[in-house]
Enzyme design. Structure first.
Site, PDB file in Angstrom:
ATOM      1  CG  ASP A 147      -2.024  -0.958   0.918  1.00 58.77           C
ATOM      2  OD1 ASP A 147      -2.695  -0.938   0.002  1.00 58.77           O
ATOM      3  OD2 ASP A 147      -2.202  -1.675   1.925  1.00 58.77           O
ATOM      4  CG  ASP A 201      -7.833  -3.323  -3.310  1.00 59.85           C
ATOM      5  OD1 ASP A 201      -8.416  -4.156  -3.837  1.00 59.85           O
ATOM      6  OD2 ASP A 201      -8.236  -3.086  -1.960  1.00 59.85           O
ATOM      7  CB  THR A 225     -14.324 -11.472  -3.339  1.00 59.54           C
ATOM      8  OG1 THR A 225     -14.386 -10.122  -2.665  1.00 59.54           O
ATOM      9  CG2 THR A 225     -15.314 -12.144  -2.600  1.00 59.54           C
ATOM     10  NE  ARG A 265     -12.499   0.508  -0.554  1.00 59.45           N
ATOM     11  CZ  ARG A 265     -13.284   0.060   0.524  1.00 59.45           C
ATOM     12  NH1 ARG A 265     -14.271   0.619   0.642  1.00 59.45           N
ATOM     13  NH2 ARG A 265     -12.736  -0.964   1.227  1.00 59.45           N
ATOM     14  CD1 TRP A 291      -9.813  -0.583  -4.588  1.00 66.60           C
ATOM     15  CD2 TRP A 291      -9.255   1.529  -4.888  1.00 66.60           C
ATOM     16  NE1 TRP A 291      -9.884  -0.162  -3.294  1.00 66.60           N
ATOM     17  CE2 TRP A 291      -9.605   1.275  -3.266  1.00 66.60           C
ATOM     18  CE3 TRP A 291      -9.264   2.992  -5.197  1.00 66.60           C
ATOM     19  CZ2 TRP A 291      -9.311   2.321  -2.416  1.00 66.60           C
ATOM     20  CZ3 TRP A 291      -9.149   3.940  -4.117  1.00 66.60           C
ATOM     21  CH2 TRP A 291      -9.249   3.542  -2.588  1.00 66.60           C
ATOM     22  CB  SER A 342     -13.909  -5.368   5.038  1.00 66.16           C
ATOM     23  OG  SER A 342     -14.009  -6.639   4.730  1.00 66.16           O
TER      24      SER A 342
HETATM   25  N1  GLY Z   1      -7.426  -1.544  -0.340  1.00 67.43           N
HETATM   26  C1  GLY Z   1      -8.234  -1.662   0.923  1.00 67.43           C
HETATM   27  C2  GLY Z   1      -9.617  -1.337   0.442  1.00 67.43           C
HETATM   28  O1  GLY Z   1      -9.897  -0.735  -0.497  1.00 67.43           O
HETATM   29  O2  GLY Z   1     -10.488  -1.613   1.456  1.00 67.43           O
END
Ligand code: GLY
Length: 421
Positions: A139, A204, A264, A276, A280, A389
């Site tokens: 990240d 992501d 996933t 999301r 991304w 999440s």
């Molecule tokens: N990269 C983590 C998210 O989008 O939750």
């Protein structure tokens, strides 16, 4: 660059006769002739008369002034709100969201030119500077591009550039040429160790490539860009379904590069479209086109935009997963909407096709009371109703610092048309 996405936005939904007249006029005149200079002039003159973007930005300034006052006292970085309704700060050891908050402050500096935002952004990003050396996490692109990257763009401070390059070097160590990708998650610790993964790559990760493209531009060394291109190409080959939605996780064999599983982690099901994740992908391929001008990336971004458009709810704000089983009784994900809006504004600058209606729909909704918090509420985050999440039971229907970051970016792109072409 084209700006005719700006002809329709009424952030407060205040419809005047004059606006309706202009809207009709511009809808008929702009859509088919997007590249004409006259259309751009009309579009620009319209937005000057409808300054609700400034209203949304001024609201954001007030809200983040309150939040920054509190964060400075605590000397910590806001991430979200916990179930007790208290501020939840980023983890000082490392947090994938730590760059967004100083990034938002950089955007307020860009907007206001007030040094207080520059000073605040500089001191908050310094809290995690040492993370530039971490090789245990993918990240770093998110973290350092949104903070130091924006800081460098706005100030030209060469110390910021040096931090970005160190982070790009650390990120590059995660690239495996057998796979043609940067590894997303290490699988020897945390919840990831409970899955049978060897080399998981998540959609992501497309968002970490911008830092690599920038590192090549800044150093003149193409090695970073080559990694970014390889990653984008492998992802293009393996992450997408027939309908142009994407899987969240592709697990590779690190020795042969073959695909082991398509899954996933944060979506509703392996075969579902996590909202999301789609955002991304859209943003990531738009950025790849910005740096390479390779048409296949533009084509993919447009295909993703079509999936998002075809599957959107009436107000344009996606549910957390396009295939969640209890829609319409499922949480929205405002963070996905903000990322989509920002990406579409850039994409709109590259295409004949207009994304204006889609952009206006999303930004109009985000700026409404349904999604924008009242000043002093929502722990001083700008937007409500995002999702971290759901499968992990984390951050459900909460504000998130990255929703605010991409919303501010979208508003500035909309207003100032500052996207590089
Ligand atoms: N990269 C983590 C998210 O989008 O939750």
């Amino acid at each position: 660059m084209n700006k005719n996405y700006s002809y329709k936005l009424q952030l407060s939904y205040v419809g005047t006769i004059k606006f309706i007249f202009l809207l009709t006029l511009l809808l008929t005149s702009c859509k088919e002739n997007k590249d004409k200079v006259s259309d751009k002039i009309e579009a620009n003159s319209t937005i000057d008369e409808n300054i609700d973007v400034d209203q949304a930005l001024s609201n954001a300034v007030k809200q983040l002034e309150l939040q920054t006052e509190y964060a400075m006292k605590e000397n910590r970085i806001p991430r979200t709100v916990n179930p007790e309704g208290e501020m939840h700060w980023t983890n000082p050891k490392f947090d994938w969201t730590e760059g967004f908050y100083p990034g938002s402050l950089w955007y307020l500096y860009k907007y206001s030119k007030d040094d207080k935002w520059k000073n605040a952004a500089t001191s908050f990003q310094a809290m995690f500077e040492e993370h530039k050396n971490l090789t245990t996490n993918h990240d770093l692109g998110f973290v350092f591009n949104c903070s130091y990257g924006n800081g460098y763009d706005l100030t030209g401070n060469e110390d910021f550039m040096a931090v970005m390059i160190t982070a790009a070097n650390a990120l590059s160590t995660r690239f495996n040429p057998n796979v043609g990708c940067i590894k997303s998650w290490d699988v020897d610790r945390g919840w990831q160790s409970e899955r049978n993964w060897m080399f998981p790559v998540i959609i992501d990760n497309m968002m970490n490539l911008e830092l690599l493209f920038k590192a090549s531009e800044l150093t003149g060394d193409t090695k970073y860009k080559e990694i970014a291109i390889a990653h984008a190409n492998t992802t293009l080959k393996n992450h997408f379904r027939e309908d142009n939605s994407s899987y969240h996780v592709i697990d590779y064999d690190p020795n042969t590069g073959s695909v082991r599983n398509k899954e996933t982690a944060q979506g509703f099901a392996h075969e579902s479209a996590w909202a999301r994740g789609q955002a991304w992908g859209l943003y990531g391929y738009t950025v790849c086109y910005r740096y390479t001008k390779d048409e296949k990336y533009l084509d993919q971004a447009q295909k993703i935009a079509k999936f998002i458009y075809d599957n959107r709810p009436a107000d344009g704000i996606p549910y957390w997963d396009y295939n969640a089983d209890k829609i319409p009784n499922e949480p929205r994900d405002v963070s996905a909407a903000a990322i989509i809006a920002s990406a579409l504004i850039e994409l709109d600058g590259y295409t004949k096709e207009s994304y204006g209606a889609q952009i206006d729909e999303i930004l109009g909704s985000l700026a409404s009371e349904a999604y924008t918090a009242k000043i002093g509420e929502n722990n001083d985050f700008i937007l409500k109703h995002s999702v971290g999440s759901i499968p992990h039971g984390n951050e459900i229907d909460v504000p998130l610092n990255y929703a605010d970051y991409y919303y501010l970016e979208a508003l500035l792109r909309y207003k100032d048309d500052y996207v590089k072409n």
